[in-house]
Design a protein around this motif. Structure first.
Motif: not given
Length: 112
Positions: A73-96
């Motif tokens: 999931v992380i790999d797919k989100v990073v590849a699809a959401a990246r533009t290479g500019e500041i402000g692309d975002g963050k990913i957080f992972i938490s236990p459920v």
């Protein structure tokens, strides 16, 4: 199980959704959020006047997956959401600790 929260640019939602669906991820929650990080907002111009937008519009995607699917999931989100500019975002992972499907009463992996 893990909860993955991804803060992304709004125009990247379709690309991220398609990448996740093609990877077999079938559920997600999307919320409109506002915030800022290192960019600290941006300056806009309206009718000749400059003003600062301090909280930028973003989308928060929440996905609950089995531990074995986290890296995918992380790999797919990073590849699809990246533009290479500041402000692309963050990913957080938490236990459920658990999940329950209200309609059927299924729990944990079956509920997701």
């Amino acid at each position: 199980m893990k909860k993955i929260e991804a803060i992304i640019r709004p125009f990247k939602l379709d690309e991220v959704k398609i990448a996740l669906v093609n990877a077999g991820i079938v559920g997600m929650t999307v919320s409109e959020v506002r915030g800022f990080g290192r960019q600290r907002g941006q300056t806009e111009r309206y009718r000749g006047s400059e003003y600062t937008v301090e909280f930028l519009q973003k989308l928060k995607i929440e996905i609950i997956v089995e531990d074995s699917q986290v890296d995918l999931v992380i790999d797919k989100v990073v590849a699809a959401a990246r533009t290479g500019e500041i402000g692309d975002g963050k990913i957080f992972i938490s236990p459920v600790e658990g999940a329950i499907r209200i309609r059927t009463g299924e729990r944990d992996a079956e509920a997701v």
